[in-house]
Design an enzyme around this catalytic site. Structure first.
Site: not given
Ligand code: FAD
Length: 818
Positions: A14, A21, A42, A274, A279-281, A426
């Protein structure tokens, strides 16, 4: 910019897709140590049973597609071994040829996920012991199943993956034992909701071992394996699936010196960065904030992983985006049940030392008169200012919709007062004008406004009898399934007239089937000076939590026992549709039908209230009939009963009535012609009849109006008799209530409420009573006095004198005057 991503499934893929994009020119490389990227973890459990038929359906996107559509460099079978933060490079091992190489980065994203925990216990490495987390593990399980044709399986762990696996193994035809260390499955929900899941699992043949742990696995004597549990069970099995939780895959991050929390998750800020800004996590491996407590937490779910991925990508591309934290919203299918929750449960609130209240409702997913309505147990947890802390729900339909609405409300900082006002869509097939979410809001707001106080299911047994009395306002028919020992039983409809029977100076814990009628009773009682509180969730919740966790035994044994005990079949079979009715509706309908049948006849009943599955066995037993079969499938309970038990059982003869209890008959004098009193009279009479007891109703004076035919009948009368006839209401439909009639508005309201809750109208109750053998006598003397002729009364009414009534009263030990 060159961006490397570790992990090519939920979070990793992702991040890459979003980044493309917003950053067309970036070089993006994904490293995935497994052979597949972007697969549907899943969906894995559903391929075991073949619900998801083709394995390929789980492979959501191919490496080629990611390359062609998004210009991503996707490298499967490549494990990132280490990070050199100083030089901004990673070392990668090509697992196919064991060659190591290095790759530089400007930004690095870690989405390594989590791995199933395999406890260090003897035998966990035996052949036939599996975990399920990815495609190769799924392949190993399906291959074992295809080659070994197992008949039995043990699943260890009652979390959502364990339950999904158990369901799919059952669907495949295996006999499943589920071992769970806690005293409940599904940790995100409170015990009373989990209890409904326990009952449902047992109904589907899953043998639950709650509060029990895996001790060892050894080679079995008659089966490939034997699972030994801490409490001493020895479960011979062909297959074991371990599903006791996951551990974050964060060795890489830890070795690189990134900041970690004590349980091994990577610390990130709200931009998913992080302790190293380059650095991303994201995903299962990170620690996030719990929005409701503001405290750090972790949540291994796909939804948060995918949102965090988008935020990480945006920040890498220079955009501003922050992750607000997790509420904790989840849903799982367990056979026909949906179990969903959002926010904090009672345990988490207690741990966080947050004071809270809770209310539980059992309302239908849509208008009960529209086919297929089914109840939802919905629990709302909230704070003193109306803050919504959490909600949990269990049912067969419409569960996740309610939880998602409440999750949205939590996200938007709405309160329980807002839930009261939410304008939700409803129409009869979809909901009710007062949606279960609105009703949860009403209940919570009632409590906070001081209109209602509740006592929880686990407090009822602890109430001090010197201080408390339990008032059960259910109808007598409902008590046939189960009565509450020591409770005072006054049906709601009689409460006002019998209020003097209530003990003075005691607090009253008021209970009904679901907590609604008891609330109505509570309101009346409190206004009359009683200190009354509502038993939250009513008998339904109480029953679920007090049922021993082996309901299946009853279900399993009953049909077999019953078949042995059943009277000789007549070969006549009936079917009865009780779908849409909430308990005790299906029981009452069944009772009516059984009364029409001959001994040996069989009836197949269908119902959408899962409570019926639990109650029907008890009802059959207490009324002397045989439960031949019980099945739950696609949200429908199907029970097959045969009328009567064999003589040899020494219970009922093959008679036309359920087992009668001698000397417990009822005689009632009905003097009043008020609608509410007439309803009470017939509810009581039908209740007695449903328990197999004789009921005689003697109608005198104004009570005779109840028995009048609705249409005018040509009879000879003198003027006085005619005047009486004009002034008096003609039949059950024309009666008005004794109090709060409000020019007919009160009467209309009562009728409307009865209709809404599927309570029969008075004319229907009279018909039922007649069909159930209730003896209805009209007083000859009163008829003469009031000029009422025999022809004006309903068919099937006996004209009798006081002597007949007196004779009946001698045989009865319950006498009422209404
Ligand atoms: P993953 O999707 O697990 O991806 C991590 C990937 O990183 C793995 O493929 C791993 O091989 C790879 N990797 C790890 N280390 C390295 C390395 N050093 N080098 C290269 N690659 C590496 N969530 C829900 O919300 N709803 C559900 O119904 C649901 N059902 C589930 C059912 C099952 C059977 C399972 C296993 C999970 C389920 N989940 C569900 C959880 C959900 O799948 C995870 O929360 C989500 O996949 C987490 O995403 P992630 O990117 O952090 O980890």
């Amino acid at each position: 910019m060159k961006v490397l991503i570790v992990g090519g499934v939920a979070g990793g893929a992702t991040t890459a897709a979003r980044l493309r994009r917003v950053s067309e020119d970036s070089e993006i490389i994904i490293f995935e140590k497994g052979p597949y990227v972007s697969f549907a973890n899943c969906g894995l459990p559903y391929h075991i049973s073949g619900t998801i038929k083709e394995r390929e359906q789980l492979l959501v996107t191919s490496i080629e597609d990611l390359r062609d559509l998004l210009n991503l460099d996707v490298r499967a079978n490549q494990e990132v071994l280490s990070i050199d933060r100083e030089n901004k490079t990673v070392t990668v091992r090509d697992l196919l040829n064991q060659r190591d190489y290095s790759e530089s980065y400007d930004k690095l994203v870690l989405s390594p996920g989590a791995s199933p925990i395999v406890p260090p216990l003897p035998g966990v490495d035996h052949e036939g012991v599996f975990v399920l987390h990815n495609i190769p593990e799924l392949d190993a399980i399906t291959e074992w199943i295809e080659t070994r044709q197992p008949k039995k399986a043990v699943v260890v762990g009652g979390g959502f993956i364990g339950l999904e696996v158990a369901e799919n193994l059952v669907e495949l035809g295996l006999k499943v034992d589920l071992v769970e260390m806690m005293d409940q499955v599904m940790a995100p929900v409170d015990y009373e909701l989990a209890a409904e899941v326990h009952q449902h699992l047992e109904l589907h043949g899953v043998n639950l071992h709650l509060g029990d742990g895996l001790k060892t696995i050894e080679i079995g004597q008659n089966s490939p394996l034997q699972v030994n549990t801490s409490s001493g069970f020895e479960l011979e099995t062909d297959l074991v699936i371990l599903s006791i939780g996951v551990r974050p895959n964060t060795k890489l991050a830890k070795d690189a010196g990134l900041e970690m929390e004590p349980r091994g998750h990577i610390c990130v800020n709200d931009r998913m960065q992080t302790s190293d800004p380059d650095i991303y996590a994201v995903g299962d491996a990170v620690q996030v904030n719990a929005s409701l407590t503001g405290k750090p937490t972790f949540l291994a779910l796909a939804g948060p992983a995918s949102k965090q991925a988008r935020i990480a990508a945006d920040n890498i591309a220079g955009r501003e985006a922050t992750f607000k934290g997790v509420i904790g919203t989840s849903v799982v299918k367990i056979f026909d049940l949906t179990v969903a929750s959002t926010g904090l449960n009672s345990r988490q609130l207690k741990e966080a030392e947050i004071s809270f209240e809770s209310v539980t409702g059992h309302d239908n997913n849509h208008a009960s008169y529209y086919p297929g309505a089914a109840p939802i147990q919905l629990k709302l947890l909230f704070g003193p200012q109306g803050q919504i802390y959490g909600a949990q729900a269990v049912g067969t339909q419409g569960v996740e919709k309610r939880i998602d609405v409440i999750a949205t409300a939590i996200h938007g900082n709405l309160t329980v007062y807002d839930l009261e006002e939410l304008e939700l869509s409803y129409a009869p097939p979809f909901g009710s004008s007062r949606d279960p979410v609105n009703i949860a809001g009403f209940m919570a707001a009632n409590l906070l406004r001081g209109d209602m106080e509740v006592v929880q299911w686990d407090q009822v047994e602890q109430l001090d009898p010197d201080e408390w009395a339990v008032l059960d306002v259910r109808y007598p028919e409902e008590l046939a399934v189960s009565a509450i020992p020591g409770a005072i039983n006054i049906p709601l409809s009689q409460l006002r007239s019998r209020i003097d029977e209530l003990p003075k100076g005691k607090r009253l814990a008021v209970i009904c089937g679901t907590g609604k009628r008891s609330y109505f009773a509570l309101r009346a009682l409190r206004q009359k000076g009683f200190d009354a509180v509502n038993v939250n969730g009513g008998y339904k919740t109480l029953n679920l939590t007090h049922r021993n966790n082996n309901a299946m035994k009853q279900v399993e044994n009953s049909p077999a026992e019953a078949a042995a005990q059943a009277v000789q079949s007549t070969g006549i079979e009936y079917s009865l549709d009780a779908c849409g009715l909430q308990c005790p509706g299906p029981i009452l309908k069944l009772y009516k039908k059984v009364n029409e049948m001959d001994d040996g006849d069989v009836v197949t009943v269908t119902a959408t209230d899962m409570g019926f599955a639990a109650d029907v066995g008890a009802w059959a037993k207490s009324t002397g009939n045989s439960l031949l079969a019980l099945d739950v499938s696609k949200g429908i309970v199907t029970a097959q009963l045969q009328k009567g038990l064999a003589q040899s059982m020494g219970t009922a003869s093959a008679g036309s009535q359920p087992v009668p209890t001698p000397g417990k008959d009822l005689t009632m004098v009905v003097f009043s012609g008020d609608l509410d009193k007439a309803i009470a009279a017939f509810i009581i009479a039908n209740g007695f009849a449903s328990l197999g007891q004789k009921a005689t109703l003697f109608f005198t004076f104004w009570g005779l109006n109840i028995l009048r035919k609705p249409e005018p009948v040509k009879v000879k009368k003198n003027l006085i008799e005619k005047m009486f006839g004009w002034m008096m209401p003609r039949g059950a439909d024309k009666l008005t209530i004794s109090q709060m009639n409000m020019m007919g508005a009160g009467t209309a309201m009562i009728k409307g409420i009865m209709k809404k809750y599927n309570v029969d109208s008075l004319p229907e109750m009279i018909k039922t009573a007649q069909e159930n053998g209730v003896r209805i006598l009209a007083c000859q003397m009163s008829m003469d006095l009031m000029g009422i002729k025999r022809e004006e009364l309903l068919d099937g009414i006996e004209i009798a004198g006081v002597a007949t009534m007196a004779a009946s009263a001698t045989d009865s030990n319950t006498h009422y005057f209404i």
